[in-house]
Design a protein around this motif. Sequence first.
Motif, PDB file in Angstrom:
ATOM      1  N   ARG A 414       0.836  -1.202   0.000  1.00  0.00           N
ATOM      2  CA  ARG A 414       0.000   0.000   0.000  1.00  0.00           C
ATOM      3  C   ARG A 414       0.876   1.259   0.000  1.00  0.00           C
ATOM      4  NH1 ARG A 414      -4.418   3.296  -0.697  1.00  0.00           N
ATOM      5  NH2 ARG A 414      -4.937   4.471   1.154  1.00  0.00           N
ATOM      6  N   LEU A 415       1.922   1.268   0.814  1.00  0.00           N
ATOM      7  CA  LEU A 415       2.808   2.428   0.861  1.00  0.00           C
ATOM      8  C   LEU A 415       3.526   2.621  -0.470  1.00  0.00           C
ATOM      9  CD1 LEU A 415       4.346   1.985   4.437  1.00  0.00           C
ATOM     10  CD2 LEU A 415       2.542   3.547   3.733  1.00  0.00           C
ATOM     11  N   GLU A 416       3.971   1.524  -1.099  1.00  0.00           N
ATOM     12  CA  GLU A 416       4.634   1.631  -2.404  1.00  0.00           C
ATOM     13  C   GLU A 416       3.674   2.183  -3.452  1.00  0.00           C
ATOM     14  OE1 GLU A 416       7.984  -1.918  -2.226  1.00  0.00           O
ATOM     15  OE2 GLU A 416       5.952  -2.403  -2.871  1.00  0.00           O
ATOM     16  N   CYS A 750      -2.724  16.770   7.197  1.00  0.00           N
ATOM     17  CA  CYS A 750      -4.059  16.170   7.200  1.00  0.00           C
ATOM     18  C   CYS A 750      -4.079  14.877   6.382  1.00  0.00           C
ATOM     19  CB  CYS A 750      -5.082  17.166   6.659  1.00  0.00           C
ATOM     20  SG  CYS A 750      -5.298  18.635   7.692  1.00  0.00           S
ATOM     21  N   LYS A 751      -3.372  14.873   5.253  1.00  0.00           N
ATOM     22  CA  LYS A 751      -3.326  13.681   4.409  1.00  0.00           C
ATOM     23  C   LYS A 751      -2.652  12.527   5.146  1.00  0.00           C
ATOM     24  CE  LYS A 751      -4.371  13.092   0.713  1.00  0.00           C
ATOM     25  NZ  LYS A 751      -5.555  12.415   0.105  1.00  0.00           N
ATOM     26  N   ALA A 758      -7.096   5.361   7.548  1.00  0.00           N
ATOM     27  CA  ALA A 758      -7.683   4.441   6.576  1.00  0.00           C
ATOM     28  C   ALA A 758      -7.181   3.023   6.771  1.00  0.00           C
ATOM     29  CB  ALA A 758      -7.380   4.909   5.156  1.00  0.00           C
ATOM     30  N   GLU A 759      -5.989   2.882   7.314  1.00  0.00           N
ATOM     31  CA  GLU A 759      -5.439   1.551   7.567  1.00  0.00           C
ATOM     32  C   GLU A 759      -5.925   1.074   8.937  1.00  0.00           C
ATOM     33  OE1 GLU A 759      -3.779  -0.153   5.399  1.00  0.00           O
ATOM     34  OE2 GLU A 759      -3.580   1.453   3.930  1.00  0.00           O
ATOM     35  N   TRP A 763      -0.285  -0.210  10.693  1.00  0.00           N
ATOM     36  CA  TRP A 763       0.790  -0.061  11.675  1.00  0.00           C
ATOM     37  C   TRP A 763       0.446   0.945  12.750  1.00  0.00           C
ATOM     38  CZ3 TRP A 763       3.275   4.576  12.450  1.00  0.00           C
ATOM     39  CH2 TRP A 763       3.002   5.567  11.515  1.00  0.00           C
ATOM     40  N   ARG A 764      -0.382   1.964  12.428  1.00  0.00           N
ATOM     41  CA  ARG A 764      -0.658   3.009  13.418  1.00  0.00           C
ATOM     42  C   ARG A 764      -1.444   2.432  14.592  1.00  0.00           C
ATOM     43  NH1 ARG A 764      -4.633   7.097  14.166  1.00  0.00           N
ATOM     44  NH2 ARG A 764      -3.766   8.995  15.077  1.00  0.00           N
ATOM     45  N   THR A 765      -2.433   1.549  14.316  1.00  0.00           N
ATOM     46  CA  THR A 765      -3.206   0.933  15.388  1.00  0.00           C
ATOM     47  C   THR A 765      -2.299   0.098  16.272  1.00  0.00           C
ATOM     48  OG1 THR A 765      -5.126   0.864  13.936  1.00  0.00           O
ATOM     49  CG2 THR A 765      -5.176  -0.535  15.884  1.00  0.00           C
TER      50      THR A 765
END
Length: 772
Positions: A414-416, A750-751, A758-759, A763-765
């Motif tokens: 997703r990051l790529e 903000c983005k 959205a994920e 990793w953030r969770t």
Amino acid sequence: MERTFDAVVGGLRLAKEAVAWLPVSVPGLAPALEVALKLAEAAQETKEAKDGCRALAERAARLSLGIYEQLKRRGPDVDMSCENEYIGDLISALGAIEALMRRRGKMGVIKAFLRRDELLDEVKRLGTQLDDAFRLYSAQDSIANRQDMKQITDVVMRLDQHAENEERRAEIVLGQLCELTQRVSMSTVEFDQDGTMILRHEDIEYVKELNDSEAIDSWTQYRLTMVGPYDAEYPCPRPKDPDRVIKYLGRIKKTGKKVIIKKFPRQDEEFKKNLQRAKTYLQRSKASPNPHVAFMAGYSGSDVQYGFLAIEETQPYGEFFEDLQGTDRYLHIIELAQDMQSAFNYLRDLAVFPDRPGNELERAEGLYLTADGTIRWDLDTWNGDGLPYRAKLADFTVDLWASPEIVNSINLRRLETLLESQDPIERAATLIIIWDAVQEFTYIERDDWSIYAYDEDIPWVGKCIDCQGPFNVWTPEDGVVDSPDDTVEYLRNHSPAALQPFDEYAPDTDHEIGPEPYVIWERTQPQALEGATKIIGPAMTMPGGRWRRYAVLDMEYMVQLVVHQDFTESIPCRNFFLNGAIDLDISRYAEGFTDASISTARQVDFITTSHLVRLSPTPIGKPPSQLYFYELIHTHETVKDFDTPWGYWWTSPEPIPEFPDQDASRSARLEFSRKYDMDLVYAGPNLRKLGWHQTLAGFVFRIEVAVVMETHQLTMDERWLLEEVEQNLEEAYVLYSKEEPEDVRERVRCKRKRIEDAEQQGWRTAKIRRYE
């Protein structure tokens, strides 16, 4: 040397035309060469190599050309009936690969990406089918050669019985034996009962020696060879151990496969121990191999004087990583961590190593990169008791035992994809997310530099500063880069209070003392005193957490009290990258990037000292016997507040609730002095210290605070990442030209938050759960 693929394609074209003139006839060989040529031409036209289709087609083409060249060297009297049966298996495997290439060529980019796992599975299956067909052909060829050897033996016996010409007999026998020996050497591979290659010395081509796993740095050399006063400048190298194990990048001549060779000086007990261990690993993995674990592909036969083990790999991962820079390194760090988590889980199921952290994987030893981009770990290089707990790659130290939900929940694909977005704001936000994701499980080695704060401009931890000029760094609008200080995650430490002898009339040399960590430690340690001054009991943090109290008994002249607190950012440079990086005018500091003047304040030390001021050479009287010194516990807000003293003396065990600020009236200040029987005045900076004067019960105290900052310089990869952020911002300024630059940068913030939100399983969770 291995021929280029263009040469392989040319060879197949010639072979297709010349197959009719071979000295031996093999039905089915012409169709096989025709299919192999189509595969080679399709591989030349295919640009996408990540799914392994092109690599498989190239391998099939090389094997087909190799079979043709072996047949071309044979004599016309060789019986080829035994080869006819197995050439059909080879044609079948080549046809299946050709069908896969046709389907792959018809797929669009999106469809190929979505079906990537399915393609990889089919590539793996067809690769196995191709290897099996080639091995059957080679094994049959070996049997035929042994039959030829028996026929030659029969000829020798008949010549012995009818020996009419000794010279003629020797000439015929030696000629046929030499020809057959060459054919056997070029066309056969011997396998043991487990299907592992048994190799001879002539089977291996040694391409180059890899980095010595026993290499030592210059400092270790110096310590090991220090025998004279000049060794620090001219260290003597340690002689290499003749019994050491050496690694080579090599190639198996018969198959063309690139391998890593682990060469032992002899086939002794150490070699046999390593060989048995490698066989054990291989047997346990037969049922379900893992793509990220490399097992032994071959070993030396008993007729070789030395011993060696071989694994089918191409490039040491450390060499590959050194050629990367910037964002590419960060993406591969994530991929490495995820692949090693997969390998570790697999090895835990096999019970190969104890399930506990072992030693460090230095210089990425044992990590290799295959032709299709897969990272593999060679177990045979690891001798630790347990799985490695971290791996060292350039400036990065990857925590291989990091929380699995932190590593595996990062959606790398997703990051790529976001990095390829048409929106520069989305790309800039993604770069910051990638940097932060890597920081979760990686320690980055940065050069540090400790400096004094000269005046009231004291940056808090996590702030970006210019170490070679004013501390402030600037935005493109000539404003100060000012990220929120309350977002910094830091650790606070208090050292025990200390008493030291002090003579205020002695020359002050504090300004000549460097701010290195050892000097800070030495300046805050207690020293022997001759007087009666003592610190009573431990320090106590007062209710509200604003003040820390120290009880002092019989405070005398020529004694100073020293208290010390420091604040260390939990993850170096994180606050700056997440909040302030997009505000930095990077182009202004382009030259600074070369000499590393841009840094972040990683740790801030506050060293507070206080002593009785002698108003005359022989002062009269002493202050009250029981005194309390209150030290201000700092936050990002207090370092800008000089009306509230950073330390003061008081006779009560309860702190003073408040002090008059700079806007207080003269009458309010007089009222404060009468109420508490004291005057307290901020005296400003002097010789790298901030000072206050206090009068209490008719005595004068001097309170001084030295502020020392340990700064971390940004690494080259972080600077390249910043340059990519700037390039995206410059593009965004043009794209959104009707908006102010500050508003464009706010769009990036903000983005970033929207991408993280959205994920939902991302990793953030997982990161939040880690800190709860």
